[in-house]
Design an enzyme around this catalytic site. Sequence first.
Site, PDB file in Angstrom:
ATOM      1  N   TYR A  80      43.753 -76.267  86.186  1.00  5.43           N
ATOM      2  CA  TYR A  80      44.021 -74.922  85.692  1.00  5.43           C
ATOM      3  C   TYR A  80      45.354 -74.896  84.951  1.00  5.43           C
ATOM      4  CZ  TYR A  80      44.452 -69.871  85.570  1.00  5.43           C
ATOM      5  OH  TYR A  80      44.574 -68.593  85.152  1.00  5.43           O
ATOM      6  N   PHE A 132      39.481 -61.597  55.992  1.00 11.78           N
ATOM      7  CA  PHE A 132      38.308 -62.124  56.678  1.00 11.78           C
ATOM      8  C   PHE A 132      37.831 -61.013  57.618  1.00 11.78           C
ATOM      9  CE2 PHE A 132      36.161 -64.498  60.092  1.00 11.78           C
ATOM     10  CZ  PHE A 132      35.163 -65.065  59.318  1.00 11.78           C
ATOM     11  N   THR A 133      36.538 -60.992  57.930  1.00  6.61           N
ATOM     12  CA  THR A 133      35.968 -59.866  58.682  1.00  6.61           C
ATOM     13  C   THR A 133      36.744 -59.561  59.975  1.00  6.61           C
ATOM     14  OG1 THR A 133      34.440 -61.463  59.643  1.00  6.61           O
ATOM     15  CG2 THR A 133      33.601 -60.119  57.842  1.00  6.61           C
ATOM     16  N   ASP A 223      46.377 -68.517  58.020  1.00  7.28           N
ATOM     17  CA  ASP A 223      45.096 -68.698  58.706  1.00  7.28           C
ATOM     18  C   ASP A 223      44.572 -70.050  58.240  1.00  7.28           C
ATOM     19  OD1 ASP A 223      42.466 -68.815  59.538  1.00  7.28           O
ATOM     20  OD2 ASP A 223      42.012 -66.724  59.049  1.00  7.28           O
ATOM     21  N   LYS A 266      36.131 -74.613  63.274  1.00  7.42           N
ATOM     22  CA  LYS A 266      36.086 -75.228  61.945  1.00  7.42           C
ATOM     23  C   LYS A 266      37.128 -76.345  61.885  1.00  7.42           C
ATOM     24  CE  LYS A 266      34.752 -70.686  60.939  1.00  7.42           C
ATOM     25  NZ  LYS A 266      35.301 -69.333  60.826  1.00  7.42           N
ATOM     26  N   ARG A 389      27.076 -61.977  52.744  1.00 12.61           N
ATOM     27  CA  ARG A 389      28.509 -61.695  52.616  1.00 12.61           C
ATOM     28  C   ARG A 389      28.654 -60.706  51.468  1.00 12.61           C
ATOM     29  NH1 ARG A 389      31.378 -63.721  57.156  1.00 12.61           N
ATOM     30  NH2 ARG A 389      30.272 -61.823  57.630  1.00 12.61           N
ATOM     31  N   PHE A 455      27.190 -56.125  60.600  1.00 12.89           N
ATOM     32  CA  PHE A 455      26.381 -57.250  60.095  1.00 12.89           C
ATOM     33  C   PHE A 455      25.944 -58.189  61.214  1.00 12.89           C
ATOM     34  CE2 PHE A 455      29.511 -60.653  60.428  1.00 12.89           C
ATOM     35  CZ  PHE A 455      30.708 -59.955  60.469  1.00 12.89           C
TER      36      PHE A 455
HETATM   37  C1  LIG Z   1      35.932 -68.327  61.229  1.00 11.38           C
HETATM   38  C2  LIG Z   1      37.189 -67.747  60.760  1.00 11.38           C
HETATM   39  C3  LIG Z   1      37.984 -66.965  61.593  1.00 11.38           C
HETATM   40  C4  LIG Z   1      37.547 -66.582  62.994  1.00 11.38           C
HETATM   41  O1  LIG Z   1      37.413 -67.694  63.797  1.00 11.38           O
HETATM   42  P1  LIG Z   1      36.412 -67.661  65.076  1.00 11.38           P
HETATM   43  O2  LIG Z   1      36.676 -68.954  65.750  1.00 11.38           O
HETATM   44  O3  LIG Z   1      35.031 -67.555  64.535  1.00 11.38           O
HETATM   45  O4  LIG Z   1      36.782 -66.494  65.895  1.00 11.38           O
HETATM   46  C5  LIG Z   1      39.159 -66.485  61.084  1.00 11.38           C
HETATM   47  N1  LIG Z   1      39.550 -66.764  59.829  1.00 11.38           N
HETATM   48  C6  LIG Z   1      38.807 -67.516  59.008  1.00 11.38           C
HETATM   49  C7  LIG Z   1      39.288 -67.800  57.628  1.00 11.38           C
HETATM   50  C8  LIG Z   1      37.605 -68.029  59.433  1.00 11.38           C
HETATM   51  O5  LIG Z   1      36.866 -68.758  58.593  1.00 11.38           O
END
Ligand SMILES: *Cc1c(COP(=O)(O)O)cnc(C)c1O
Length: 482
Positions: A80, A132-133, A223, A266, A389, A455
Site C-alpha cells: 500500500y 480536450f473534452t 498535457d 497513451k 469528434r 457523447f
Molecule cells: C486521453 C486524454 C486525456 C484524458 O486521459 P484519460 O486517461 O483518458 O483520463 C487528457 N488529455 C488528452 C490530450 C488526452 O488525449
Amino acid sequence: MSNVKFFQEDNLPLEMHKVRIVQKLNLLPVEERLKAIQEAGSNTFLLRNRDVFLDMLTDSGVNAMSDRQMAAMMIADDSYAGSETFYRLEAKIQEIFGTKFFLPAHQGRACENIISQVFVKPGSVVPMNYHFTTTKSHITLNGGRVEEIYIDEALEVTSDHPFKGNVDIDKLVALIKDVGVENVPFVRMEAGTNLIGGQPFSLENLREVRKVCDEYGIMLVLDASLLQDNLYFIKTREESCRDKSIREITREIADLCDIIYFSARKLGCARGGGICTDNAELADKMREFVPLYEGFLTYGGMSVREMEAIAVGLEETMDLEVIDQGPKFIAHMVRELEKRGIPVVTPPGGLGCHVDAKQFVDHVPQEQYPAGALAAAIYIAGGIRGMERGTLSEQRDEHGNETLSNMELVRLALPRRVFTLSQVQYTVDRLAWLYENRRLIEGLTFVEEPKVLRFFFGRLKPVSDWQLKLAEKFRQNFGDSL
Ligand SMILES: *Cc1c(COP(=O)(O)O)cnc(C)c1O
C-alpha cells in the site's frame, strides 16, 4: 532513424516488431451490424466489443504492450505504501523529464481534476492551444473558462502546416491583457492536440509560449498524454531538431514547463497517469488531493503492475523506432484515403486518421450530428468502430442551445502497434464504398441526452430508415460476403 526503402512500393510503413500474442476477431454479417448499432442508440461508445471487428474507437489503454513491459509486470512490488515499483517509476520520470516530484493518478482526467481544483477559481480563464473534452469539463466545473488561441491553420481540414497545434502568440498576449493576468492561473499546452486530429506543436512555439508566461509570471502546464506522437513530429518536421535525439527533445520540452501531466493509457502504453513537477511548492499544493481522490501517494489508484509497465513504456518511448509506428501507419492510411478522394485531415497527425464528415456528408446539417451519423455508417459498412469528434462531443450552452463544433470529424484511432497493414487497407476499402454511397447517409437525433459528456452514453436514432437502406445496399453490392 529507421529508414527502410522498398524496391517497388513507395513509403510503405514497415513494422519494426513482431506479433507474439494474438486475439481472434469476429466480423458480423451486415444485418447483425445494423441491429447492433441500433441497439447501441447509434452511439459507437455503446457497442459491445464482441460486435466490433476493428476497434478504432480510441488509442486509450489499448495500445499493444511490449514483451519487456509484460516481463516488468511480474516484478511489481505490492504494498500500500512505499512500494519499490513507485520508486522505479518515479526514477524513470525523473530521468526522462528531469522533474523531482511525481504525483500518481489513476488516469489523465484525474490529473486534470487535481490541477483544476488547485488552480482554477470562479472567473479563471485558461488559455490553451485546443481543449480536450475532460479538460474542459474539469475547468468549467471549477468555475473557469477555456480560451483556445490556436493558429488560423488549426481548423483548416486540409493544410500543409506541419504544426497545427501551435498557439498564436499575438492572440495569447492579447487575451492575457484582455482578461487580466490575475485571472489566468496557467497556460495549457496539449501535445498532439487530440480534437483537431492529433496535430503537434513545435518546440519553437513552446519556447515562445514560455517567454510570454515568463513575461507575465504565469505557469505553463503541459498535457503530455499524446507526447510520443508530438515528439516524432518535432523530430521529423522541425528542421532545427533533426539532429536531436528523442530524449533530448523530451528534456527540452519538459524544462520549459512548470507542470507536466499525462494519461499513461497513451503515453507509456499501459494504464494510469500522473503529474510531474520540479517545483516543490506546486507539488505541495497538489499532493493532498492524491490520497483524497486517487489513493496513497505511492500508487494513486494505479495497480503496481501497470506502474511497472509505464516505467518501461516511457523508456521505450525514447526509441524512435517504437514511436514512429503509429504516425507512419496513420500517414499511409491518410494517403490511401486521399487517393480515393475521401476528405481527411491533413497533414496526417498522431493517434488516428480523421475523416471530415462536414465534407463527406455535406448534406447532413450540423444539428443532426453528421460525424455521429458517419461513425454509425462506418460501423454498418465494415464493423469498424470509430469515434465522433464534432457537435455531439460538445455540450449545450446554458440556454440549451447546441454548440456547433468547429470541426465534424470521425476519428479512426490506430492504437499503437495493434493493427496490420491489411486491416488498414480493409478500412480504406470500406470507406471508399461508403463514400460512393454517401447520399444514403442521413442524420441522427437524440432519444436520451445526458447533460454532461453526452457523447459517452447518450442514445440517438436515425432521422429516417437510412441505416436499413444502407445495409440493403451493402448486401446488393457485396452479396454473401461479410
Ligand atoms: C486521453 C486524454 C486525456 C484524458 O486521459 P484519460 O486517461 O483518458 O483520463 C487528457 N488529455 C488528452 C490530450 C488526452 O488525449
